[in-house]
Motif scaffolding. Structure first.
Motif, PDB file in Angstrom:
ATOM      1  N   MET A   1      65.796  37.477  44.205  1.00 14.49           N
ATOM      2  CA  MET A   1      64.835  37.664  45.283  1.00 14.49           C
ATOM      3  C   MET A   1      63.509  38.187  44.739  1.00 14.49           C
ATOM      4  N   TYR A   2      63.577  39.113  43.797  1.00 14.40           N
ATOM      5  CA  TYR A   2      62.389  39.712  43.191  1.00 14.40           C
ATOM      6  C   TYR A   2      61.457  38.655  42.615  1.00 14.40           C
ATOM      7  N   LYS A   3      62.027  37.659  41.942  1.00 10.38           N
ATOM      8  CA  LYS A   3      61.215  36.643  41.285  1.00 10.38           C
ATOM      9  C   LYS A   3      60.497  35.742  42.280  1.00 10.38           C
ATOM     10  N   TYR A   4      61.000  35.638  43.511  1.00  8.99           N
ATOM     11  CA  TYR A   4      60.332  34.845  44.541  1.00  8.99           C
ATOM     12  C   TYR A   4      59.272  35.660  45.270  1.00  8.99           C
ATOM     13  N   PHE A   5      59.521  36.945  45.420  1.00  8.53           N
ATOM     14  CA  PHE A   5      58.667  37.824  46.213  1.00  8.53           C
ATOM     15  C   PHE A   5      57.450  38.334  45.435  1.00  8.53           C
ATOM     16  N   THR A   6      57.622  38.631  44.170  1.00 10.96           N
ATOM     17  CA  THR A   6      56.553  39.211  43.350  1.00 10.96           C
ATOM     18  C   THR A   6      55.281  38.358  43.330  1.00 10.96           C
ATOM     19  N   PRO A   7      55.364  37.048  43.097  1.00 13.83           N
ATOM     20  CA  PRO A   7      54.135  36.249  43.095  1.00 13.83           C
ATOM     21  C   PRO A   7      53.408  36.281  44.438  1.00 13.83           C
ATOM     22  N   ILE A   8      54.161  36.338  45.519  1.00 14.09           N
ATOM     23  CA  ILE A   8      53.548  36.366  46.852  1.00 14.09           C
ATOM     24  C   ILE A   8      52.808  37.680  47.072  1.00 14.09           C
ATOM     25  N   VAL A   9      53.410  38.784  46.651  1.00 11.75           N
ATOM     26  CA  VAL A   9      52.745  40.089  46.776  1.00 11.75           C
ATOM     27  C   VAL A   9      51.477  40.114  45.923  1.00 11.75           C
ATOM     28  N   LEU A  10      51.574  39.650  44.677  1.00  8.55           N
ATOM     29  CA  LEU A  10      50.411  39.641  43.792  1.00  8.55           C
ATOM     30  C   LEU A  10      49.312  38.717  44.313  1.00  8.55           C
ATOM     31  N   LEU A  11      49.685  37.572  44.851  1.00  8.77           N
ATOM     32  CA  LEU A  11      48.686  36.659  45.419  1.00  8.77           C
ATOM     33  C   LEU A  11      48.024  37.259  46.653  1.00  8.77           C
ATOM     34  N   THR A  12      48.765  38.010  47.421  1.00  8.32           N
ATOM     35  CA  THR A  12      48.182  38.672  48.597  1.00  8.32           C
ATOM     36  C   THR A  12      47.144  39.703  48.173  1.00  8.32           C
ATOM     37  N   ILE A  13      47.492  40.535  47.198  1.00 10.97           N
ATOM     38  CA  ILE A  13      46.537  41.531  46.685  1.00 10.97           C
ATOM     39  C   ILE A  13      45.323  40.825  46.102  1.00 10.97           C
ATOM     40  N   SER A  14      45.551  39.782  45.332  1.00  8.94           N
ATOM     41  CA  SER A  14      44.466  39.000  44.751  1.00  8.94           C
ATOM     42  C   SER A  14      43.528  38.468  45.825  1.00  8.94           C
ATOM     43  N   ASN A  15      44.097  37.983  46.914  1.00  7.35           N
ATOM     44  CA  ASN A  15      43.294  37.409  47.982  1.00  7.35           C
ATOM     45  C   ASN A  15      42.472  38.446  48.725  1.00  7.35           C
ATOM     46  N   VAL A  16      42.960  39.657  48.825  1.00  7.20           N
ATOM     47  CA  VAL A  16      42.156  40.721  49.429  1.00  7.20           C
ATOM     48  C   VAL A  16      40.905  40.945  48.592  1.00  7.20           C
ATOM     49  N   PHE A  17      41.076  41.066  47.278  1.00  7.50           N
ATOM     50  CA  PHE A  17      39.911  41.218  46.404  1.00  7.50           C
ATOM     51  C   PHE A  17      38.991  40.003  46.488  1.00  7.50           C
ATOM     52  N   MET A  18      39.566  38.803  46.466  1.00  9.28           N
ATOM     53  CA  MET A  18      38.772  37.586  46.514  1.00  9.28           C
ATOM     54  C   MET A  18      37.941  37.526  47.792  1.00  9.28           C
ATOM     55  N   THR A  19      38.558  37.858  48.907  1.00  9.82           N
ATOM     56  CA  THR A  19      37.854  37.795  50.185  1.00  9.82           C
ATOM     57  C   THR A  19      36.676  38.764  50.208  1.00  9.82           C
ATOM     58  N   PHE A  20      36.874  39.970  49.706  1.00  6.99           N
ATOM     59  CA  PHE A  20      35.758  40.908  49.642  1.00  6.99           C
ATOM     60  C   PHE A  20      34.689  40.439  48.654  1.00  6.99           C
ATOM     61  N   ALA A  21      35.095  39.849  47.544  1.00  8.01           N
ATOM     62  CA  ALA A  21      34.126  39.357  46.562  1.00  8.01           C
ATOM     63  C   ALA A  21      33.286  38.220  47.140  1.00  8.01           C
TER      64      ALA A  21
ATOM     65  N   GLN B   1      45.784  37.606  40.267  1.00  5.65           N
ATOM     66  CA  GLN B   1      46.061  36.179  40.446  1.00  5.65           C
ATOM     67  C   GLN B   1      46.714  35.551  39.218  1.00  5.65           C
ATOM     68  N   VAL B   2      46.199  35.852  38.043  1.00 14.26           N
ATOM     69  CA  VAL B   2      46.747  35.241  36.832  1.00 14.26           C
ATOM     70  C   VAL B   2      48.217  35.620  36.635  1.00 14.26           C
ATOM     71  N   PRO B   3      48.587  36.905  36.726  1.00 11.87           N
ATOM     72  CA  PRO B   3      50.017  37.227  36.616  1.00 11.87           C
ATOM     73  C   PRO B   3      50.845  36.608  37.747  1.00 11.87           C
ATOM     74  N   ALA B   4      50.282  36.539  38.945  1.00 10.64           N
ATOM     75  CA  ALA B   4      51.014  35.930  40.066  1.00 10.64           C
ATOM     76  C   ALA B   4      51.363  34.484  39.750  1.00 10.64           C
ATOM     77  N   ASN B   5      50.404  33.754  39.232  1.00  9.69           N
ATOM     78  CA  ASN B   5      50.656  32.349  38.902  1.00  9.69           C
ATOM     79  C   ASN B   5      51.578  32.208  37.699  1.00  9.69           C
ATOM     80  N   ARG B   6      51.438  33.077  36.719  1.00 12.52           N
ATOM     81  CA  ARG B   6      52.312  33.015  35.545  1.00 12.52           C
ATOM     82  C   ARG B   6      53.749  33.317  35.939  1.00 12.52           C
ATOM     83  N   ILE B   7      53.952  34.421  36.664  1.00 11.43           N
ATOM     84  CA  ILE B   7      55.295  34.798  37.100  1.00 11.43           C
ATOM     85  C   ILE B   7      55.845  33.761  38.075  1.00 11.43           C
ATOM     86  N   GLY B   8      54.996  33.327  38.987  1.00 11.62           N
ATOM     87  CA  GLY B   8      55.415  32.365  39.993  1.00 11.62           C
ATOM     88  C   GLY B   8      55.783  31.007  39.429  1.00 11.62           C
TER      89      GLY B   8
END
Length: 113
Positions: free
Chosen positions: A1-21, A51-58
């Motif tokens: 389960m961890y391996k499926y969930f981690t990329p989604i959490v990291l992408l969500t955090i990444s998107n918060v930064f991206m949206t503000f940027a 984002q980069v770790p999210a995509n690598r792990i994902g």
């Protein structure tokens, strides 16, 4: 389960930064453009740190198309909250209809045919 969930959490955090940027400066239209660009690049650095770790792990559990689809769906969700809560813009019914089509895209990308 961890391996499926981690990329989604990291992408969500990444998107918060991206949206503000990308869109945070719209509340500060009197600020010089060159300053906005530098600040946005600084914020984008942190986006990439997630984002980069999210995509690598994902990539171990999702295809590239699935990762991109997840990222786009997350982007729309994060941006919806951002535009309403931060930019104080109205969320219109046609936005919801468009998002439903994106959810349908997620279904078709992930469906095992």
């Amino acid at each position: 389960m961890y391996k499926y969930f981690t990329p989604i959490v990291l992408l969500t955090i990444s998107n918060v930064f991206m949206t503000f940027a990308w869109y945070g400066h719209l509340k500060h239209k009197s600020t010089a453009l060159w300053i906005v660009i530098l600040v946005s690049w600084g914020i984008a650095f942190f986006e990439y740190c997630f984002q980069v770790p999210a995509n690598r792990i994902g990539s171990y559990v999702y295809s590239a198309a699935q990762l991109k689809t997840i990222q786009e769906a997350i982007t729309l969700i994060v941006f919806s909250f951002f535009s309403v809560l931060y930019l104080k813009e109205e969320f219109k019914w046609n936005y919801l209809v468009g998002f439903v089509f994106v959810i349908l895209a997620v279904f078709f990308i992930f469906k095992k045919w």
